[in-house]
Design a protein around this motif. Structure first.
Motif, PDB file in Angstrom:
ATOM      1  N   TYR A 199       8.261  -2.971  -4.797  1.00  0.00           N
ATOM      2  CA  TYR A 199       7.856  -4.268  -5.347  1.00  0.00           C
ATOM      3  C   TYR A 199       8.857  -5.354  -4.970  1.00  0.00           C
ATOM      4  CZ  TYR A 199       5.417  -7.258  -8.680  1.00  0.00           C
ATOM      5  OH  TYR A 199       4.667  -8.261  -9.251  1.00  0.00           O
ATOM      6  N   THR A 200      10.140  -5.006  -4.957  1.00  0.00           N
ATOM      7  CA  THR A 200      11.156  -5.971  -4.528  1.00  0.00           C
ATOM      8  C   THR A 200      10.972  -6.331  -3.063  1.00  0.00           C
ATOM      9  OG1 THR A 200      12.712  -5.028  -6.129  1.00  0.00           O
ATOM     10  CG2 THR A 200      13.632  -6.405  -4.387  1.00  0.00           C
ATOM     11  N   PHE A 201      10.695  -5.332  -2.224  1.00  0.00           N
ATOM     12  CA  PHE A 201      10.405  -5.594  -0.818  1.00  0.00           C
ATOM     13  C   PHE A 201       9.191  -6.504  -0.679  1.00  0.00           C
ATOM     14  CE2 PHE A 201      13.105  -2.177   1.010  1.00  0.00           C
ATOM     15  CZ  PHE A 201      13.557  -2.876   2.126  1.00  0.00           C
ATOM     16  N   ALA A 202       8.149  -6.225  -1.460  1.00  0.00           N
ATOM     17  CA  ALA A 202       6.912  -7.006  -1.370  1.00  0.00           C
ATOM     18  C   ALA A 202       7.143  -8.458  -1.786  1.00  0.00           C
ATOM     19  CB  ALA A 202       5.827  -6.371  -2.235  1.00  0.00           C
ATOM     20  N   LEU A 203       7.934  -8.681  -2.829  1.00  0.00           N
ATOM     21  CA  LEU A 203       8.207 -10.057  -3.259  1.00  0.00           C
ATOM     22  C   LEU A 203       9.013 -10.815  -2.208  1.00  0.00           C
ATOM     23  CD1 LEU A 203       9.016  -9.672  -7.066  1.00  0.00           C
ATOM     24  CD2 LEU A 203       6.894 -10.438  -5.994  1.00  0.00           C
ATOM     25  N   LEU A 204       9.990 -10.141  -1.596  1.00  0.00           N
ATOM     26  CA  LEU A 204      10.756 -10.787  -0.522  1.00  0.00           C
ATOM     27  C   LEU A 204       9.857 -11.108   0.666  1.00  0.00           C
ATOM     28  CD1 LEU A 204      14.037  -8.647  -0.614  1.00  0.00           C
ATOM     29  CD2 LEU A 204      13.711 -10.980  -1.455  1.00  0.00           C
ATOM     30  N   LEU A 212       7.933   2.296   7.258  1.00  0.00           N
ATOM     31  CA  LEU A 212       8.065   0.918   6.777  1.00  0.00           C
ATOM     32  C   LEU A 212       7.071  -0.025   7.448  1.00  0.00           C
ATOM     33  CD1 LEU A 212      11.916   0.335   6.342  1.00  0.00           C
ATOM     34  CD2 LEU A 212      10.158   0.436   4.577  1.00  0.00           C
ATOM     35  N   THR A 213       6.793   0.202   8.735  1.00  0.00           N
ATOM     36  CA  THR A 213       5.835  -0.656   9.437  1.00  0.00           C
ATOM     37  C   THR A 213       4.451  -0.569   8.795  1.00  0.00           C
ATOM     38  OG1 THR A 213       7.046  -0.298  11.495  1.00  0.00           O
ATOM     39  CG2 THR A 213       4.825  -1.202  11.675  1.00  0.00           C
ATOM     40  N   ILE A 214       4.040   0.660   8.466  1.00  0.00           N
ATOM     41  CA  ILE A 214       2.741   0.838   7.803  1.00  0.00           C
ATOM     42  C   ILE A 214       2.753   0.178   6.428  1.00  0.00           C
ATOM     43  CG2 ILE A 214       1.093   2.548   6.971  1.00  0.00           C
ATOM     44  CD1 ILE A 214       2.236   4.496   9.019  1.00  0.00           C
ATOM     45  N   LEU A 242       0.352  -2.889   5.002  1.00  0.00           N
ATOM     46  CA  LEU A 242      -0.433  -2.802   3.778  1.00  0.00           C
ATOM     47  C   LEU A 242      -0.047  -3.901   2.784  1.00  0.00           C
ATOM     48  CD1 LEU A 242      -0.488   1.072   3.285  1.00  0.00           C
ATOM     49  CD2 LEU A 242      -2.404  -0.392   3.917  1.00  0.00           C
ATOM     50  N   PHE A 243       1.218  -4.307   2.781  1.00  0.00           N
ATOM     51  CA  PHE A 243       1.625  -5.430   1.937  1.00  0.00           C
ATOM     52  C   PHE A 243       0.897  -6.708   2.349  1.00  0.00           C
ATOM     53  CE2 PHE A 243       6.035  -3.431   0.965  1.00  0.00           C
ATOM     54  CZ  PHE A 243       5.436  -2.627   0.012  1.00  0.00           C
ATOM     55  N   TYR A 244       0.808  -6.951   3.666  1.00  0.00           N
ATOM     56  CA  TYR A 244       0.063  -8.110   4.152  1.00  0.00           C
ATOM     57  C   TYR A 244      -1.394  -8.038   3.696  1.00  0.00           C
ATOM     58  CZ  TYR A 244       3.704  -9.952   7.248  1.00  0.00           C
ATOM     59  OH  TYR A 244       4.868 -10.506   7.744  1.00  0.00           O
ATOM     60  N   LYS A 245      -1.972  -6.844   3.794  1.00  0.00           N
ATOM     61  CA  LYS A 245      -3.365  -6.654   3.365  1.00  0.00           C
ATOM     62  C   LYS A 245      -3.506  -6.930   1.882  1.00  0.00           C
ATOM     63  CE  LYS A 245      -7.081  -3.193   3.500  1.00  0.00           C
ATOM     64  NZ  LYS A 245      -7.415  -1.792   3.876  1.00  0.00           N
TER      65      LYS A 245
END
Length: 258
Positions: free
Chosen positions: A124-129, A230-232, A236-239
């Motif tokens: 979640y921290t990665f996604a927010l960044l 991590l690339t995948i 998925l975060f972008y999606k």
């Protein structure tokens, strides 16, 4: 000056929707964001929007109370739907923690004040960044600005009881769980193979204590798999971000009767 006094009730309606939006919106609604910043940002954002919108002259009467409640519900619902979509990351982290053995070691999320899985908090921290890096917070604020094109200030009701709204929310939740499964499946799949291998070893080499070897082995394999996937995960975060924005717009269209 007297002319602006006539538009003040309409400005209060705009302020109500914007501040309610910031109460539930991801990234802006967290505890570590100061309350004075939230109030100030909501006020100045509503003030700038008031100059851009064609505000009507509204009298303060019984209908005005309904308008205030409607604006409050619209702001809360838009932010809540965006938060629901992003919670797929926490669900995926819960799946991964259960396989890694971290399920018994939840941590307190300082942003929300509730318990969350360790890997879920990490993702979640990665996604927010990543959301900040791609200016996703600007797109979320654009959503509240363009919401007035679909739900006017003078619209006194929103069709919450229609079947289309419930169907849309259910489809969104379904897609959220699918993305959570897609986020977790690389790590969970590898850990399942590790469990199978440990089971074979336990049957062939009974002298080996699998419970002592298994936990650190699964943790090490998990982190190696996360690094290689991590690339995948970022894809998925972008999606997930796209789904969040489309969901906000789709809900506004349904509530506005478009």
């Amino acid at each position: 000056m007297l002319e602006w006094v006539n538009y003040f009730p309409a400005f209060l309606l705009v302020l109500t929707r914007v501040t309610a939006f910031f109460v539930t919106l991801p990234l802006f609604s967290y505890r570590n964001v100061p309350s004075t910043f939230k109030v100030g940002l909501g006020f100045f954002f509503a003030l700038v929007m008031s100059f851009s919108l064609d505000l009507p002259i509204i009298g303060i009467d019984g209908t005005y109370i309904l308008l205030v409640i409607k604006e409050l519900m619209v702001g809360l619902l838009i932010g809540l739907v965006a938060y629901m979509v992003l919670s797929a990351i926490q669900i995926a982290g819960g799946f991964i923690d259960f396989q890694m053995g971290f399920a018994i070691a939840n941590v307190i999320d300082p942003q929300t004040g509730i318990q969350s899985p360790i890997m879920g908090q990490f993702f979640y921290t990665f996604a927010l960044l990543l959301l900040l890096a791609v200016n996703g917070h600007h797109l979320m604020m654009d959503g509240i600005f363009y919401s007035y094109e679909m739900i006017a200030v003078t619209q006194a009701w929103i069709p919450l009881g229609e079947a289309q709204v419930f169907e849309f929310v259910l489809k969104t939740i379904n897609t959220m769980f699918v993305i959570a499964l897609q986020l977790a499946i690389p790590i969970v799949g590898v850990l399942f193979l590790v469990d199978v291998a440990l089971g074979i070893v336990a049957r062939t080499v009974p002298q080996l204590n699998v419970f002592v070897v298994g936990l650190p082995l699964k943790i090490g394999v998990s982190f190696i798999t996360i690094i290689f996937s991590l690339t995948i995960l970022f894809t998925l975060f972008y999606k997930l971000f796209e789904l969040m924005l489309y969901t906000m717009r789709g809900l506004l269209e349904l509530l506005g009767g478009i």
